[in-house]
Design an enzyme around this catalytic site. Structure first.
Site, PDB file in Angstrom:
ATOM      1  N   HIS A  62      -3.527   7.389   2.453  1.00 42.48           N
ATOM      2  CA  HIS A  62      -3.873   6.049   1.974  1.00 42.48           C
ATOM      3  C   HIS A  62      -5.275   5.712   2.474  1.00 42.48           C
ATOM      4  O   HIS A  62      -5.625   5.998   3.619  1.00 42.48           O
ATOM      5  CB  HIS A  62      -2.857   5.037   2.496  1.00 42.48           C
ATOM      6  CG  HIS A  62      -3.235   3.617   2.210  1.00 42.48           C
ATOM      7  ND1 HIS A  62      -3.618   3.210   0.945  1.00 42.48           N
ATOM      8  CD2 HIS A  62      -3.311   2.522   2.998  1.00 42.48           C
ATOM      9  CE1 HIS A  62      -3.898   1.915   0.986  1.00 42.48           C
ATOM     10  NE2 HIS A  62      -3.724   1.479   2.214  1.00 42.48           N
ATOM     11  N   CYS A  77       0.818  -1.232   0.000  1.00 45.39           N
ATOM     12  CA  CYS A  77       0.000   0.000   0.000  1.00 45.39           C
ATOM     13  C   CYS A  77       0.846   1.276   0.000  1.00 45.39           C
ATOM     14  O   CYS A  77       0.342   2.343  -0.338  1.00 45.39           O
ATOM     15  CB  CYS A  77      -0.935   0.011   1.199  1.00 45.39           C
ATOM     16  SG  CYS A  77      -2.080  -1.370   1.187  1.00 45.39           S
ATOM     17  N   ASN A 113     -10.031  -0.132  -0.278  1.00 47.06           N
ATOM     18  CA  ASN A 113      -8.570  -0.041  -0.221  1.00 47.06           C
ATOM     19  C   ASN A 113      -7.999  -0.609  -1.521  1.00 47.06           C
ATOM     20  O   ASN A 113      -8.053  -1.812  -1.748  1.00 47.06           O
ATOM     21  CB  ASN A 113      -8.082  -0.832   1.002  1.00 47.06           C
ATOM     22  CG  ASN A 113      -6.568  -0.795   1.154  1.00 47.06           C
ATOM     23  OD1 ASN A 113      -5.847  -0.338   0.262  1.00 47.06           O
ATOM     24  ND2 ASN A 113      -6.091  -1.285   2.279  1.00 47.06           N
TER      25      ASN A 113
END
Ligand code: UT7
Length: 323
Positions: free
Chosen positions: A250, A114, A280
């Site tokens: 994020h 990520c 996500n």
């Protein structure tokens, strides 16, 4: 040598297929209420069976080039951050390079899960400031749904697919002010896909080929770590909390985003949130959120933008820029 590296264009792409929380209620023992309250996610986009990471990256890249007023022949560096490459090799960046017809320049993938886009941005910045590149294509792209266990309710509700891209160019004016990259491999088992190439490719087809996460532990480390990296970034530039116009975090969980915003004393109106719409999307989440807020007119030229991410590894990082 160049004084600064500056984002001159952004682009993104989401696959057409949408998976809502209501759809997930029919797949596993979960509820829209649980997913919404614990994560903030309402829906996510999922790549179709014949859509690959490179397909998503290509559209995002072309949109970023168009926004920057550049053509592929002007690109002299391509970096794709991805955890879900089309092939074991060549890199997805090489596949994209061929499609764009930008052959000759360096092209490679970066794997920091990520945090991948922040890593890729930090690397591209160094290429540009050292004079090794002048016009870089930096992309975060994921077909993350491919490594999701769709029978595991603790993870399958969280992730989605997509791509975001920026064109980063040499500039006399700021630009990226600093990037900060970190990792601590001691936490590898809290968030991982337990099998790989050298560790037994035959396991890939089973549960070991899918994401496994101890969510609660990841959550706690993420909140603390992101709070620390925000301070590190501001201190490195002699900036105050109030100097930040926009936070582009994020997009893993709205509660993690809110905790970081609180730490910065920032009103949620100055925080770009896409987790409700995208879930996500791993390495794609920050550039997708950035492009969303640039295109809808929220983030304007000259404003100060802080981007941060946290992910498997653990890896974490930040980038601060005058847009
Ligand atoms: O992007 C990389 C970094 N990743 C992250 O930052 C993710 C970080 N972690 C998280 O976002 C959160 O920890 C989750 C959203 C994954 C989970 O939220 P939580 O508040 O930490 O829940 P939990 O794991 O402590 O689980 C609470 C309960 C459990 O039931 P019991 O044991 O209390 O009876 C779970 O079994 O919720 C249950 N549960 C679910 N219930 C309905 C777990 N998943 C689901 C689900 N639907 N999908």
């Amino acid at each position: 040598m160049s004084d600064y590296a500056r984002i001159t264009g952004t682009g993104s792409f989401l696959p057409e297929k949408v998976l809502t929380n209501q759809d997930l209620e029919r797949m596993v023992d979960t509820s829209d209420k649980w997913i919404s309250e614990r994560t903030g996610i309402k829906k996510r986009h999922i790549a179709s069976d014949d859509e690959t990471t490179c397909d998503l990256a290509e559209v995002a890249a072309r949109r970023a080039l168009e926004a920057a007023g550049r053509v592929p022949a002007e690109v002299d560096l391509i970096i794709i951050a991805t955890t879900t490459p089309d092939k074991i090799f060549p890199s997805t960046a090489c596949l994209l390079q061929a499609r764009l017809g930008a052959q000759g320049c360096p092209a490679f993938d970066v794997q920091a899960v990520c945090t991948g886009f922040i890593y890729a941005l930090g690397i591209a910045e160094k290429f540009i400031r050292s004079g090794s590149a002048h016009c870089a294509l930096v992309i975060g792209a994921e077909a993350f749904s491919r490594i999701v266990d769709w029978s595991d309710r603790s993870t399958c509700v969280l992730f989605g697919d997509g791509a975001g891209a920026v064109v980063l160019e040499a500039s006399d004016e700021p630009g990226l002010l600093s990037t900060h990259l970190h990792a601590d491999g001691r936490y590898q088992h809290l968030l991982h896909v337990p099998c790989g190439v050298s560790d037994g490719l035959e396991k890939l087809a089973g549960k070991e080929g899918k994401v496994q996460m101890r969510g609660n532990e990841v959550f706690r480390v993420a909140v603390n770590t992101l709070g620390r990296i925000v301070d590190e970034t501001l201190e490195a530039n002699g900036l105050q909390h109030s100097d930040i116009d926009w936070l582009v975090p994020h997009q893993a969980n709205i509660r993690i985003i809110q905790a970081t915003a609180r730490k910065l004393g920032m009103n949620m109106e100055r925080v770009v949130v896409t987790v409700d719409q995208h879930g996500n999307t791993s390495a794609a989440s920050v550039p997708l959120a950035l492009d969303t807020a640039v295109r809808d007119g929220r983030i304007r030229r000259g404003e100060t933008v802080l981007m941060e991410a946290f992910g498997g590894g653990f890896t974490w990082g930040s980038a601060i820029m005058r847009f």
